[in-house]
Design a protein around this motif. Structure first.
Motif, short mmCIF file in Angstrom:
data_model
loop_
_atom_site.label_atom_id
_atom_site.label_comp_id
_atom_site.label_asym_id
_atom_site.label_seq_id
_atom_site.Cartn_x
_atom_site.Cartn_y
_atom_site.Cartn_z
N PRO A 715 0.95 -1.14 -0.19
CA PRO A 715 -0.39 0.39 0.17
C PRO A 715 0.73 1.16 -0.33
N PRO A 716 0.49 2.64 0.00
CA PRO A 716 0.80 3.69 -0.68
C PRO A 716 1.43 3.26 1.08
N VAL A 717 1.08 3.37 2.26
CA VAL A 717 1.34 3.80 3.17
C VAL A 717 2.92 2.82 2.93
N ALA A 718 3.15 2.09 2.47
CA ALA A 718 4.65 2.14 2.95
C ALA A 718 5.68 2.50 1.65
N ALA A 719 5.21 3.17 1.83
CA ALA A 719 7.04 4.87 0.78
C ALA A 719 7.87 4.95 1.92
N PRO A 720 7.71 5.16 2.86
CA PRO A 720 8.59 5.32 3.75
C PRO A 720 9.75 4.29 4.39
N LEU A 721 9.05 3.09 4.12
CA LEU A 721 9.80 2.11 4.63
C LEU A 721 10.48 1.29 3.37
N VAL A 722 9.59 1.42 2.75
CA VAL A 722 10.66 1.44 1.14
C VAL A 722 11.98 1.70 0.84
N ALA A 723 11.34 3.00 1.21
CA ALA A 723 12.86 4.39 1.00
C ALA A 723 13.94 4.11 1.98
N ALA A 724 13.64 3.19 3.14
CA ALA A 724 14.73 2.92 4.45
C ALA A 724 15.38 2.17 4.08
N ARG A 725 14.91 1.39 3.10
CA ARG A 725 15.71 -0.22 3.21
C ARG A 725 17.14 -0.11 2.94
N PRO A 726 18.31 -0.46 3.15
CA PRO A 726 19.30 0.09 3.29
C PRO A 726 19.59 -0.71 1.95
N ALA A 727 20.48 -0.04 1.24
CA ALA A 727 20.81 0.21 0.17
C ALA A 727 21.06 -1.05 -1.23
N ASN A 728 22.27 -1.84 -0.37
CA ASN A 728 22.19 -3.11 -0.80
C ASN A 728 21.20 -4.12 0.33
N ALA A 729 20.44 -4.04 0.32
CA ALA A 729 19.54 -4.64 -0.03
C ALA A 729 17.92 -4.63 -1.09
N ARG A 730 17.66 -6.29 -1.05
CA ARG A 730 16.55 -6.43 -2.14
C ARG A 730 15.60 -7.61 -2.26
N PRO A 731 14.61 -7.45 -1.98
CA PRO A 731 13.70 -8.75 -1.81
C PRO A 731 13.73 -9.65 -2.47
N GLN A 732 14.28 -11.56 -1.54
CA GLN A 732 14.35 -12.12 -2.23
C GLN A 732 13.34 -13.58 -1.42
N TYR A 733 13.52 -14.81 -2.52
CA TYR A 733 12.56 -15.63 -2.55
C TYR A 733 11.01 -14.94 -2.20
N LEU A 734 11.00 -14.26 -1.44
CA LEU A 734 9.25 -13.27 -1.24
C LEU A 734 8.80 -12.32 -1.22
N PRO A 735 8.18 -12.43 -2.50
CA PRO A 735 8.18 -10.44 -3.02
C PRO A 735 7.80 -9.72 -1.94
N ASP A 736 8.04 -7.97 -1.91
CA ASP A 736 7.45 -7.01 -0.85
C ASP A 736 5.77 -7.00 -1.22
N ALA A 737 4.66 -7.64 -0.80
CA ALA A 737 3.56 -7.42 -0.78
C ALA A 737 2.46 -7.16 0.37
N SER A 738 1.39 -7.22 0.12
CA SER A 738 0.23 -7.23 1.50
C SER A 738 -0.45 -8.50 1.33
N ILE A 739 -0.58 -9.08 2.54
CA ILE A 739 -1.13 -10.38 2.63
C ILE A 739 -2.66 -9.94 3.68
N THR A 740 -3.55 -10.54 3.34
CA THR A 740 -4.80 -10.76 4.73
C THR A 740 -4.85 -11.82 4.58
N VAL A 741 -5.64 -12.43 5.95
CA VAL A 741 -5.92 -13.43 6.84
C VAL A 741 -7.01 -13.79 6.92
N GLU A 742 -7.71 -14.31 6.46
CA GLU A 742 -9.29 -14.81 7.46
C GLU A 742 -9.12 -16.77 7.33
N ARG A 743 -10.27 -16.85 8.01
CA ARG A 743 -11.00 -17.94 7.86
C ARG A 743 -12.16 -18.23 8.18
#
Length: 746
Positions: A715-743
């Motif tokens: 979601p757009p609210v994640a932009a500050p966290l994405v910007a703060a991700r270390p320079a030499n860091a990236r997603p691997q195996y799992l993508p950046d994502a929004s996840i919902t859990v229902e039962r």
């Protein structure tokens, strides 16, 4: 002083040799000029670049996958061929795990050759990628190799047909392979398979899996491939791992002869945004293409493999030769070694008594195990101080620290082992080495090929040495050299294979390679007190960790794993931020997004950092709505309609202990073995999952399923966290994502 200097040179030489083990299996250098009919890696990569287009991730049944497929079809049509596209919603039981995966997949097939009644050779790779990366190597390398090979073979007169299968859905559960098996008539004519995969972007392309029994496949590989990189130890080990490829789905139902190929160099880019065209190594692509053309061309031209019965042990030597032997050969050699050992003891019972040989194995065993403890301690200490995979950017430094511990422990033990002569230690070592190989063979039968030739060489030298003593030394040195170019080369490959850990395993493998050289260097520490040698050895073991401690953990090429997720409904409280990395402490800039704690989520046991997040409007959870239930043997059959609500993937997860007998969709219910085990999952991926009816066969008691919906975007609210991700860091195996859990209770 002269002895000390010579010993220092030997130690430096051994460390340099271990640093060079990767060079023992290098792919051939890139050709600057290709003969007519020869594989052209530059041209193949250009084809791949056109297929990938903007290099966006293109998971199965996505708009991006549609674009890749369209461009792939265009490349084939430009060759004057008309591909066939199949369209099927399919489910596949995941190999080596307790889940079923479903999706709508479109396979692209093109068949060349005219005799439709002849057995068909299938050449397979997948064109879909993971949602986190562009898949230029996984499996773009396979796509590029297949396109170039197709162009080279299409005009040949061949006595059999060859089908090139560019399948979709491998990354989400080998679904394209399942769709081909279930519904494509060509699958009934196939008798041989070449599968192309990737677990990295560089290095040699390993032949890591064969049909079982393997005699015919290994003979074909040996006779046709000019630069082989393969060993039966890796094949045996792969069967123990949870990893799967399309070949596993094919082998589950069809008795095809098959070979499976993949590079494993620089796994840090694998399943990440770093798996891009810039990372594709042309020499690696050439090695894959050459092997595909050599094996595929031979089969297409009518090469008849040997009989299918029987197994072979095999190992490549210098990526130039493939040495093979029958599966029973090591045990026949073992009998010969036993007879040689007895004869040696009888001939030289005064010089090399049998009892000391047996007792000398104890300190040598200690010399193998102590370095494992040193490596475990060194990795643990630096891990506590630095956290994370601190070796990721400069793994060689950590590897050399581990091997320095092997050398230090070996010298210290040999200095203390005064009661045993050099001939006794030699015999004890090679006997212990063979026994260790026997133990390995119980878990990985293919490993035994590495443990027979060096002892045999030594014992031949020892037998001749009863008359000419220098011959024994020559035999010991030759045995150590053969061990280095065989098992040492395998260790070089293992270094890439376990680059995420456990690196302490290299202490054991390195000890097996280095110990015979240390034994030969034993005279250089004779005469020195153990109390003097040990502090020096310990100093070497400690100082060797300094470069590993100071080197940067991550680089632009080898980045840190760092996946950010926004999770709703994982618990009764507010939404959560989730960071999946290598458990390295979060940088100070992230404190303001906290407080952070390490924990797990209900749908995953993987440790991660969690912190409270603000609710975001508009994120509607994926749902599974019950539509029908009926009786079934031992329980019930329940159908649910999936409601994606924007999710790209929907997973239904049953709790541990739930009785689950089958998962899938109507008409494709996949039986699950081991009903009382779990947790079991049914995952549907792609656009077509919205509105899809799925089916579960469960026990009579009610079951509460977790419905986990994943949207491959934040979601757009994640932009500050994405910007703060270390320079030499990236997603691997799992993508950046929004996840919902229902039962849902069923």
């Amino acid at each position: 002083m002269r002895k000390t200097l010579l010993l220092a040179l030997i130690v430096a030489g051994l460390l340099a040799s271990m640093a060079a083990t990767r060079w023992l299996s290098l792919p051939p250098p890139l050709r600057t000029n290709n003969a007519p009919g020869e594989f052209d890696a530059v041209r193949a990569k250009a084809r791949l670049a056109r297929v990938l287009g903007d290099e966006a991730p293109h998971p199965a049944d996505s708009t991006a996958s549609d674009g890749v497929r369209s461009r792939l079809v265009g490349e084939i049509r430009a060759m004057g061929l008309e591909p066939r596209i199949t369209d099927r919603f399919a489910c596949n039981k995941l190999q080596k795990s307790s889940g079923v995966s479903c999706a709508r997949v479109r396979n692209v097939l093109v068949t060349i050759g005219t005799p439709a009644s002849a057995p068909n050779l299938l050449i397979n790779s997948h064109y879909d990628s993971v949602p986190v990366g562009p898949g230029a190597s996984d499996a773009g390398l396979g796509v590029a190799a297949m396109l170039e090979t197709l162009a080279l073979l299409k005009d040949r007169q061949m006595p059999r047909q060859v089908t090139f299968l560019f399948n979709e859905g491998e990354e989400i559960g080998l679904i394209g392979a399942r769709a081909f098996l279930d519904a494509d008539p060509v699958s009934r004519r196939v008798d041989a398979l070449i599968n192309l995969e990737a677990r990295g972007t560089t290095g040699p392309v390993n032949m890591f899996e064969t049909s079982v029994p393997n005699r015919a496949a290994v003979a074909l590989f040996r006779d046709q491939v000019r630069n082989p990189v393969a060993n039966s130890m890796a094949v045996s080990a792969y069967r123990l791992l949870p990893n799967s490829t399309d070949a596993n789905t094919f082998a589950e139902e069809r008795d095809w002869l098959f070979l499976n190929f993949a590079p494993i160099g620089n796994e840090t880019r694998y399943h990440s945004p770093g798996d891009d065209l810039a990372a594709v190594d042309l020499a690696t692509l050439q090695h894959m293409g050459d092997q595909l053309l050599q094996v595929g061309g031979a089969l297409a031209s009518g090469a008849t493999p040997e009989r299918r019965d029987g197994d072979r042990l095999f190992m490549s030597i210098g990526s130039r030769w493939l040495f093979t032997m029958g599966a029973l050969s090591p045990w026949l050699i073992a009998l010969a070694l036993a007879a040689s050992l007895i004869g040696d003891a009888v001939r030289a019972r005064r010089r090399v008594p049998v009892v000391p040989v047996a007792t000398a194995m104890l300190p040598l065993l200690a010399a193998l195990l102590v370095p494992v403890a040193l490596a475990w301690a060194g990795l643990g200490l630096l891990g506590a101080l630095r956290e994370g995979q601190f070796w990721r950017a400069h793994q060689t430094g950590t590897e050399l620290a581990i091997y320095a511990g092997v050398i230090a422990a070996g010298l210290a033990v040999l200095a203390a082992a005064r009661r045993w002569s050099l001939p006794v230690l030699r015999r004890a070592w090679w006997l212990l080495f063979f026994l260790i190989g026997t133990l390995f063979s119980f878990f990985a039968p293919g490993a035994m090929i590495y443990f027979v030739l060096p002892p045999l060489i030594f014992w031949v030298g020892a037998a001749l040495g009863t008359r000419w003593p220098p011959v024994e030394t020559l035999g010991a040195l030759l045995a150590a050299a053969v061990l280095f170019v065989t098992l040492g080369a395998a260790v070089g490959l293992v270094q890439d294979l376990i680059n995420s850990g456990p690196l302490w395993l290299l202490a054991l493998l390195g000890g097996l390679v280095l110990m015979p050289w240390l034994i030969e260097a034993r005279p250089l520490v004779e005469g020195h007190r153990w109390s003097r040698v040990t502090p020096l050895a310990l100093g070497l073991a400690v100082l060797a960790w300094v470069p590993a401690a100071l080197a940067p953990a991550y680089s632009a090429d080898r980045q840190q794993q760092w996946t950010l997720q926004y999770v709703v409904g994982a618990g009764p409280d507010q939404p959560l931020w989730s960071v999946v990395n290598d458990r390295k402490p979060l940088p100070g800039e992230w404190a303001g997004f906290g407080p952070w704690r390490q924990s797990v989520l209900p749908f995953s046991s993987r440790p991660r950092w969690l912190a409270p997040a603000r609710p975001v409007a508009g994120i509607v959870p994926a749902r599974a709505l019950p539509v029908e239930a009926s009786g079934a043997p031992g329980g019930r059959r329940v159908r649910l309609r999936l409601q994606a609500n924007g999710a790209d993937s929907i997973a239904l997860i049953a709790p541990p202990g739930a009785i689950v007998a089958g998962l899938g969709i109507p008409g494709q219910l996949r039986a699950i073995e081991g009903r009382a085990k779990g947790p079991y999952s049914l995952t549907c991926t792609g656009r077509s999952c919205d509105g899809q009816v799925v089916e579960l066969q469960i026990g009579p008691r009610p079951v509460v399923l977790q419905v986990v919906g994943t949207r491959w975007a934040l979601p757009p609210v994640a932009a500050p966290l994405v910007a703060a991700r270390p320079a030499n860091a990236r997603p691997q195996y799992l993508p950046d994502a929004s996840i919902t859990v229902e039962r849902v209770r069923i």
